[in-house]
Design an enzyme around this catalytic site. Structure first.
Site, PDB file in Angstrom:
ATOM      1  N   LYS A 129       1.085  -1.201   0.187  1.00  0.00           N
ATOM      2  CA  LYS A 129      -0.196   0.421   0.204  1.00  0.00           C
ATOM      3  C   LYS A 129       0.968   1.194  -0.046  1.00  0.00           C
ATOM      4  CE  LYS A 129      -3.864   2.290   2.687  1.00  0.00           C
ATOM      5  NZ  LYS A 129      -4.797   1.613   3.121  1.00  0.00           N
ATOM      6  N   SER A 166      -9.864   1.241   1.980  1.00  0.00           N
ATOM      7  CA  SER A 166      -8.559   2.517   1.723  1.00  0.00           C
ATOM      8  C   SER A 166      -6.975   1.640   0.870  1.00  0.00           C
ATOM      9  CB  SER A 166      -7.855   3.101   2.313  1.00  0.00           C
ATOM     10  OG  SER A 166      -7.162   2.630   3.296  1.00  0.00           O
ATOM     11  N   SER A 214      -9.838  -0.879   6.088  1.00  0.00           N
ATOM     12  CA  SER A 214      -9.125  -0.485   5.295  1.00  0.00           C
ATOM     13  C   SER A 214      -8.255  -2.059   4.035  1.00  0.00           C
ATOM     14  CB  SER A 214      -8.461   0.986   4.931  1.00  0.00           C
ATOM     15  OG  SER A 214      -9.165   2.035   5.588  1.00  0.00           O
TER      16      SER A 214
END
Length: 551
Positions: A130, A205, A229
């Site tokens: 990420k 996210s 997320s």
């Protein structure tokens, strides 16, 4: 001075130019023209060798790279090619460093040839990241235009551990603006799409991890979770995911908004196409004793006895008791999600385990408390970062932080909120103690795939408020012929009515459905054992039409 639009466009173009010319697609079909780009669609651009190298599980790949049967270089090149294709089709990457990954793989191949043994337990395993994780020499924009061109000076702590374990790092994945929303949308790469149905969202996210893993441009990725997320993209993209308890894996050197707000904890954790992929990451990192270099990590080594106990018990070694929470009594799930919960319940019962109804303290209260902590600074940090370039806030992020800074909480208000959180935790502990179960089954989202701009609700806030260990298991896919829309629906409230009325069986057809299984604090090994046992079991139901169930 370049405008924010120009800066975003330049970064977007630089990403495309980082893809080798021979891997660039001559034509990218529209989402309507080609909704599903998984399976045979993406395979048409790959060689048989690339397909063979990228489609096994993480464990199977490691058997070959650690023995020298497969060159790590060959594996990383194949994954890089698929990652390049995945980005062009879904907008899933923020940083591309394929050449660095290939160089690292060459060093691993040389090490194995020289020493006759692998460098570590992740030798040659490609791992995606990420964008909030810092990789030295590359931007960590977290979806903020003003952070373009500010490369990290050093690796995040978890990155250091992954490198020493032999993992190969080659790309960072897309996130929402400020890395803080459940739809992945920013002014750098646009909107990240669901690979199985590009008319829908990949979630957020850790949104870029979803389609990258679904398209096998990665086999295991690292996400983060402060409100769902990791779990959102896992559930929406047909993946396994784990939100560990806070302080279990190192977060030192991670870039995030609202740094210092730890009352609602932020966790790093893995997503993978297999449950074993999650276990590999957590077990390997904990063997590095990360508490020695990150003071936020608690000294809890990997507890293999707990993992093995629940792996064997869930397979039928002894009877376990599961709670099932079908909704949070505020918003009910759409029909495919209800069916997904039923499939998992029947699977668990078929293995000889007991399932009881679970009605804990209000999960919507957990959501309200989470949102309160996110407002502590009046959104000052988010708008300060947006102000670096003058870019506007995107709608999905504005739903959380508003359209302008607000009055921050006072010290008294923060203390009052923190007290409310502890009281909620006490209430929940009392309920669990009075209704003892080994783990709880619950929907991850009420939505069966997110229609862009129509995300109305989420169920995941409890995991962070309570700091529980929560896993996600892929169960089935939405099926328009079975998951029919409920007529004359009696809504609980306006939000529930929106979730129900906006369900579109035709549009959401084929969207993966992932269900959560959660335990108490620091029960990560238990949840991993349960996920792996259920994932490997052949008991279950398949979707009536379309792709088979993952179970």
């Amino acid at each position: 001075m370049a405008t924010w639009e120009a800066k975003g466009a330049a970064k977007r173009q630089a990403l495309l130019e980082a893809i080798p010319a021979q891997w660039r697609l001559p034509h990218i079909p529209s989402p309507k023209e080609q909704p599903n780009v998984t399976g045979d669609y993406i395979r048409q651009f790959l060689t048989p060798e690339e397909i063979s190298a990228t489609e096994p599980s993480a464990e199977e790949i490691l058997v070959n790279t650690m023995s020298g049967k497969w060159k790590a270089t060959t594996v990383v090149k194949a994954f890089s090619h698929r990652a390049a294709l995945a980005h062009q089709l879904t907008n899933c990457l923020h940083e591309i460093f394929f050449d660095d990954g290939i160089k690292q793989a060459e060093e691993l191949d040389a090490y194995l040839a020289k020493h006759g043994k692998p460098k570590g337990p992740l030798h040659g395993l490609p791992v995606s990241l990420k964008d909030s994780l810092n990789v030295k020499g590359y931007d960590t924009t977290t979806g903020i235009v003003g952070l373009i061109g500010r490369p990290a000076e050093q690796d995040s702590e978890l990155i250091k551990h992954l490198r020493s374990l032999g993992a190969v790092l080659y790309c960072k994945t897309s996130v929402p603006q400020a890395s803080f929303a459940a739809e992945t949308e920013n002014h750098i790469i646009g909107y990240t799409l669901l690979a199985q149905n590009r008319l829908l969202s990949s979630g957020g996210s850790s949104g870029g991890e979803g389609p990258l893993l679904a398209l096998r441009g990665s086999v295991v990725g690292i996400g983060s979770d402060i409100g769902g997320s990791i779990r959102h993209p896992a559930a929406l993209n047909g993946l396994y995911g784990l939100k560990p308890s806070f302080r279990r894996l190192p977060i030192r050197g991670v870039t995030r908004v609202m740094e210092g707000q730890d009352q609602v904890p932020f966790s790093l954790g893995p997503l993978s196409s297999s449950a074993s992929g999650l276990t590999l990451i957590v077990k390997s990192v904990l063997q590095q004793q990360p508490w020695l270099t990150d003071p936020r990590v608690v000294e809890i080594p990997w507890r293999d006895n707990i993992y093995q106990d629940y792996l064997n018990a869930t397979k039928g070694g002894k009877q376990l008791t599961f709670g099932v929470m079908r909704d949070d009594r505020f918003v009910r799930p759409q029909p495919p999600v209800n069916r997904g919960v039923d499939i998992l319940v029947k699977k668990i019962q078929g293995l000889g385990h007991k399932v009881i109804e679970w009605n804990p303290p209000s999960h919507s209260e957990a959501m309200k408390l989470s949102l309160a902590t996110w407002a502590f600074d009046g959104s000052a940090d988010v708008f300060s970062q947006l102000g670096l370039s003058g870019e506007p806030i995107v709608p999905s992020v504005a739903d959380i932080f508003g359209n302008e800074p607000r009055k921050p909480y006072t010290a008294e208000q923060i203390a009052e909120t923190n007290i409310s959180i502890w009281k909620y935790r006490e209430k929940y502990a009392d309920y669990w103690n009075s209704n003892p179960v080994d783990a709880v089954i619950a929907p991850t989202y009420p939505h069966a795939g997110i229609i862009p701009g129509k995300l109305r609700y989420g169920y995941t806030f409890y995991g962070n408020i309570l700091d529980y260990s929560v896993g996600v298991i892929p169960v089935t896919t939405a099926d328009k012929s079975v998951d029919v829309k409920v007529q004359s629906y009696e809504a609980l409230n306006e939000r529930d009515n929106l979730v129900s009325t906006e369900y579109d069986p035709e549009l959401q057809h084929g969207a993966p459905i992932g269900i959560s299984i959660y335990g108490r604090r620091f029960e990560d090994e238990k949840i991993l054992g349960i996920l792996e046992a259920l994932g490997s079991s052949n008991v279950g139901t398949t979707a009536p039409s379309g792709p088979p169930s993952h179970l």
